[in-house]
Structure formats: structure tokens, C-alpha cells
Design a protein around this motif. Structure first.
Motif, PDB file in Angstrom:
ATOM      1  N   ALA A   1      77.784  73.726  57.915  1.00  0.00           N
ATOM      2  CA  ALA A   1      78.199  72.440  58.543  1.00  0.00           C
ATOM      3  C   ALA A   1      78.842  72.895  59.485  1.00  0.00           C
ATOM      4  O   ALA A   1      79.217  72.842  61.025  1.00  0.00           O
ATOM      5  CB  ALA A   1      78.495  70.980  57.797  1.00  0.00           C
ATOM      6  N   GLY A   2      79.653  74.148  59.024  1.00  0.00           N
ATOM      7  CA  GLY A   2      81.131  74.610  59.780  1.00  0.00           C
ATOM      8  C   GLY A   2      80.648  75.287  60.742  1.00  0.00           C
ATOM      9  O   GLY A   2      81.621  75.989  61.999  1.00  0.00           O
ATOM     10  N   VAL A   3      79.917  76.040  61.027  1.00  0.00           N
ATOM     11  CA  VAL A   3      78.904  77.055  61.376  1.00  0.00           C
ATOM     12  C   VAL A   3      78.457  76.311  62.448  1.00  0.00           C
ATOM     13  O   VAL A   3      78.512  76.656  63.910  1.00  0.00           O
ATOM     14  CB  VAL A   3      77.944  78.095  61.341  1.00  0.00           C
ATOM     15  CG1 VAL A   3      77.913  78.914  61.954  1.00  0.00           C
ATOM     16  CG2 VAL A   3      78.512  79.193  59.764  1.00  0.00           C
ATOM     17  N   VAL A   4      76.966  75.884  62.237  1.00  0.00           N
ATOM     18  CA  VAL A   4      76.032  74.618  63.959  1.00  0.00           C
ATOM     19  C   VAL A   4      77.222  73.571  64.039  1.00  0.00           C
ATOM     20  O   VAL A   4      76.906  73.611  64.947  1.00  0.00           O
ATOM     21  CB  VAL A   4      75.320  73.963  62.257  1.00  0.00           C
ATOM     22  CG1 VAL A   4      74.208  73.049  63.586  1.00  0.00           C
ATOM     23  CG2 VAL A   4      74.401  75.202  61.912  1.00  0.00           C
TER      24      VAL A   4
ATOM     25  N   SER B   1      92.661  63.511  72.456  1.00  0.00           N
ATOM     26  CA  SER B   1      92.542  64.358  73.648  1.00  0.00           C
ATOM     27  C   SER B   1      92.149  65.564  73.795  1.00  0.00           C
ATOM     28  O   SER B   1      91.387  65.970  74.980  1.00  0.00           O
ATOM     29  CB  SER B   1      93.750  64.549  74.076  1.00  0.00           C
ATOM     30  OG  SER B   1      94.639  65.497  73.464  1.00  0.00           O
ATOM     31  N   VAL B   2      91.922  66.693  72.610  1.00  0.00           N
ATOM     32  CA  VAL B   2      91.369  67.824  72.384  1.00  0.00           C
ATOM     33  C   VAL B   2      89.703  67.834  72.345  1.00  0.00           C
ATOM     34  O   VAL B   2      89.625  67.015  71.261  1.00  0.00           O
ATOM     35  CB  VAL B   2      92.627  68.693  71.901  1.00  0.00           C
ATOM     36  CG1 VAL B   2      91.848  70.084  71.142  1.00  0.00           C
ATOM     37  CG2 VAL B   2      93.823  68.794  71.588  1.00  0.00           C
ATOM     38  N   LEU B   3      89.166  67.937  73.168  1.00  0.00           N
ATOM     39  CA  LEU B   3      88.110  67.440  73.397  1.00  0.00           C
ATOM     40  C   LEU B   3      87.013  69.174  74.077  1.00  0.00           C
ATOM     41  O   LEU B   3      85.833  69.178  73.771  1.00  0.00           O
ATOM     42  CB  LEU B   3      87.133  66.940  74.168  1.00  0.00           C
ATOM     43  CG  LEU B   3      88.171  65.001  73.678  1.00  0.00           C
ATOM     44  CD1 LEU B   3      87.273  64.629  74.644  1.00  0.00           C
ATOM     45  CD2 LEU B   3      87.508  65.028  72.340  1.00  0.00           C
ATOM     46  N   HIS B   4      87.643  69.897  74.627  1.00  0.00           N
ATOM     47  CA  HIS B   4      86.855  71.601  74.624  1.00  0.00           C
ATOM     48  C   HIS B   4      87.756  72.561  74.214  1.00  0.00           C
ATOM     49  O   HIS B   4      89.442  72.009  73.870  1.00  0.00           O
ATOM     50  CB  HIS B   4      87.348  71.442  75.975  1.00  0.00           C
ATOM     51  CG  HIS B   4      86.112  69.977  76.640  1.00  0.00           C
ATOM     52  ND1 HIS B   4      85.149  70.030  76.944  1.00  0.00           N
ATOM     53  CD2 HIS B   4      86.503  69.089  76.525  1.00  0.00           C
ATOM     54  CE1 HIS B   4      84.638  68.140  77.106  1.00  0.00           C
ATOM     55  NE2 HIS B   4      85.505  67.755  77.424  1.00  0.00           N
ATOM     56  N   GLY B   5      86.736  73.536  74.831  1.00  0.00           N
ATOM     57  CA  GLY B   5      88.458  75.000  73.627  1.00  0.00           C
ATOM     58  C   GLY B   5      88.664  74.875  72.883  1.00  0.00           C
ATOM     59  O   GLY B   5      87.855  74.436  71.698  1.00  0.00           O
ATOM     60  N   VAL B   6      89.467  76.215  71.871  1.00  0.00           N
ATOM     61  CA  VAL B   6      89.610  76.310  70.556  1.00  0.00           C
ATOM     62  C   VAL B   6      89.947  75.208  70.123  1.00  0.00           C
ATOM     63  O   VAL B   6      89.504  75.237  68.116  1.00  0.00           O
ATOM     64  CB  VAL B   6      90.797  77.314  70.646  1.00  0.00           C
ATOM     65  CG1 VAL B   6      91.216  78.240  69.050  1.00  0.00           C
ATOM     66  CG2 VAL B   6      90.727  78.908  71.314  1.00  0.00           C
ATOM     67  N   GLY B   7      90.975  74.614  70.299  1.00  0.00           N
ATOM     68  CA  GLY B   7      91.791  72.770  69.698  1.00  0.00           C
ATOM     69  C   GLY B   7      89.839  72.139  68.912  1.00  0.00           C
ATOM     70  O   GLY B   7      89.801  72.327  67.931  1.00  0.00           O
ATOM     71  N   ALA B   8      89.245  72.010  70.491  1.00  0.00           N
ATOM     72  CA  ALA B   8      88.085  70.844  69.995  1.00  0.00           C
ATOM     73  C   ALA B   8      87.351  71.748  68.829  1.00  0.00           C
ATOM     74  O   ALA B   8      86.803  70.787  67.841  1.00  0.00           O
ATOM     75  CB  ALA B   8      86.889  71.063  71.345  1.00  0.00           C
ATOM     76  N   THR B   9      86.899  73.142  68.872  1.00  0.00           N
ATOM     77  CA  THR B   9      86.251  74.306  67.572  1.00  0.00           C
ATOM     78  C   THR B   9      86.804  73.457  66.493  1.00  0.00           C
ATOM     79  O   THR B   9      85.617  73.777  65.660  1.00  0.00           O
ATOM     80  CB  THR B   9      86.072  75.635  67.719  1.00  0.00           C
ATOM     81  OG1 THR B   9      85.634  75.283  69.701  1.00  0.00           O
ATOM     82  CG2 THR B   9      85.625  76.040  67.234  1.00  0.00           C
ATOM     83  N   VAL B  10      87.903  73.984  66.680  1.00  0.00           N
ATOM     84  CA  VAL B  10      88.128  73.587  65.491  1.00  0.00           C
ATOM     85  C   VAL B  10      88.232  72.805  64.429  1.00  0.00           C
ATOM     86  O   VAL B  10      87.823  72.102  63.054  1.00  0.00           O
ATOM     87  CB  VAL B  10      90.628  74.337  64.942  1.00  0.00           C
ATOM     88  CG1 VAL B  10      90.411  73.948  63.663  1.00  0.00           C
ATOM     89  CG2 VAL B  10      89.977  75.708  65.731  1.00  0.00           C
TER      90      VAL B  10
END
Length: 201
Positions: free
Chosen positions: A185-188, A116-125
Motif C-alpha cells: 500500500a505504501g508503494v503502490v 489543498s496539497v493534491l500534487h507533488g511531494v506533499g501529495a506523495t507523502v
């Protein structure tokens, strides 16, 4: 998002990423960046497959990974730029399976961990984790399959290698590639992925 618009989105993303893979493969210094002569070039094509896994899920990632693998196989037969690429990637298992698994791993991590986490900080992680894991999956499987297929005749792969030390020599040979591809990969992945995910709302 309606079913019709979702399908159109999926088809559009597959088309764009598929075209990008082809351009990366055949435009010099775009998909494969050569730093050390005689060793495999550093790839940026894994980024496209990881992005497919994140945005389209496991099936989309696997499909784009398969496309990358077939391109690798074809290039090994028609346009190999170094002896190691010529030797390794003419083997369909080495050329295709690691590439398919990149998309599967990236897709599974992003879409099946806290789905369910598709946006925001959680999605970035999650995108960072998907990118790093996808990149490492490719390198690890290429090394594993190379060892499995060539341990009995290790000098074909690297001078001075034998069945006992081939695994470690391969890790050293691919260390620069693995580090740079994982960093990219971790950045892009989160930078591009967050932008693309906005269109799925």
C-alpha cells in the motif's frame, strides 16, 4: 474541472475500480495471494479501496470498501479456501466493517489533511500515509473483531488459543499479511494515485 466532467470522472473511476475489485476477487492469485497454507491469503484488494479513498474521498472509499466487504462475505460462504477465512468472514461485522473503514481512513487522511496539497511531494507523502494507514486499519479491525467475537471460544480460531492469549496469537498469525499488505500500500498508492490525480486538474 466542471461539475459535469467531475461527475463523469467520478463515475468512471467507480466503474473501473469496482470492476477491478471483482476481477481481483475471482481471478486466482490476483486479489488473494496464498503463501502459508491454512492461513488467510495476502490481499491486494485493499489497494483498490485505498485508491478509491484517495481519488474519490471518504464516501467513494467507503463505497468501494463496502463492495469489498460484501465480496469477502459472499466468498466466505461460497468459495472459502481455508478454515480461518470460512470461520471469520462469514461474520458480516468482520467481513464488512474493516473493509469500509479502509476507504474511510485513506480518504480522510489524503483529503482532509492539508486538503489543498493534491500534487507533488506533499501529495506523495499523504498518499503513502493513506496507504499505510488504510492497510493497517483493515488488519487491526479484523484482529479486534475476531477477538471480540471469539475470545470466549478461542480454540475455534487457533489451536492452543484461549481468551488471554488470542489477541497476541492473532497478531502473530496476521503479521506476515500485515507487513506485506502495508508495504504494498505504501508503494503502490502514490505510484498509481499520482497518475490518476493528473486527470482531476
Amino acid at each position: 474541472m466542471t461539475h459535469k466532467s467531475s461527475s463523469a470522472y467520478t463515475i468512471s473511476i467507480i466503474g473501473v475500480l469496482g470492476a477491478l475489485l471483482i476481477m481481483q476477487a475471482y481471478i486466482p492469485m490476483v486479489g488473494y495471494i496464498r503463501i502459508i497454507p491454512g492461513l488467510p491469503a495476502i490481499s491486494t484488494m485493499h489497494l483498490t479501496v485505498i485508491m478509491a479513498g484517495v481519488i474519490l474521498g471518504v464516501r467513494g472509499g467507503a463505497g468501494l470498501g463496502l463492495m469489498w466487504g460484501v465480496i469477502s462475505l459472499v466468498k466466505a460462504y461460497t468459495d472459502a479456501t481455508d478454515p480461518l477465512t470460512l470461520l471469520l468472514f462469514q461474520n458480516p461485522v468482520i467481513a464488512i466493517i474493516p473493509r469500509v473503514m479502509v476507504g474511510i481512513v485513506a480518504g480522510a487522511i489524503f483529503n482532509h489533511i492539508a486538503p489543498s496539497v493534491l500534487h507533488g511531494v506533499g501529495a506523495t507523502v499523504k498518499m503513502i500515509a493513506a496507504g499505510v494507514a488504510g492497510a493497517l486499519t483493515n488488519t487491526a479491525l479484523v484482529i479486534l473483531f475476531t477477538w471480540l467475537f471469539f475470545a470466549h471460544n478461542a480454540t475455534q480460531v487457533l489451536a492452543g488459543a484461549n481468551a488471554a492469549n488470542l489477541w497476541w496469537l492473532l497478531m502473530v498469525a496476521f503479521a506476515t499479511n500485515a507487513a506485506l499488505e502495508t508495504l504494498m500500500a505504501g508503494v503502490v498508492t502514490p505510484v498509481i494515485g499520482q497518475g490518476l490525480m493528473r486527470f482531476k486538474r
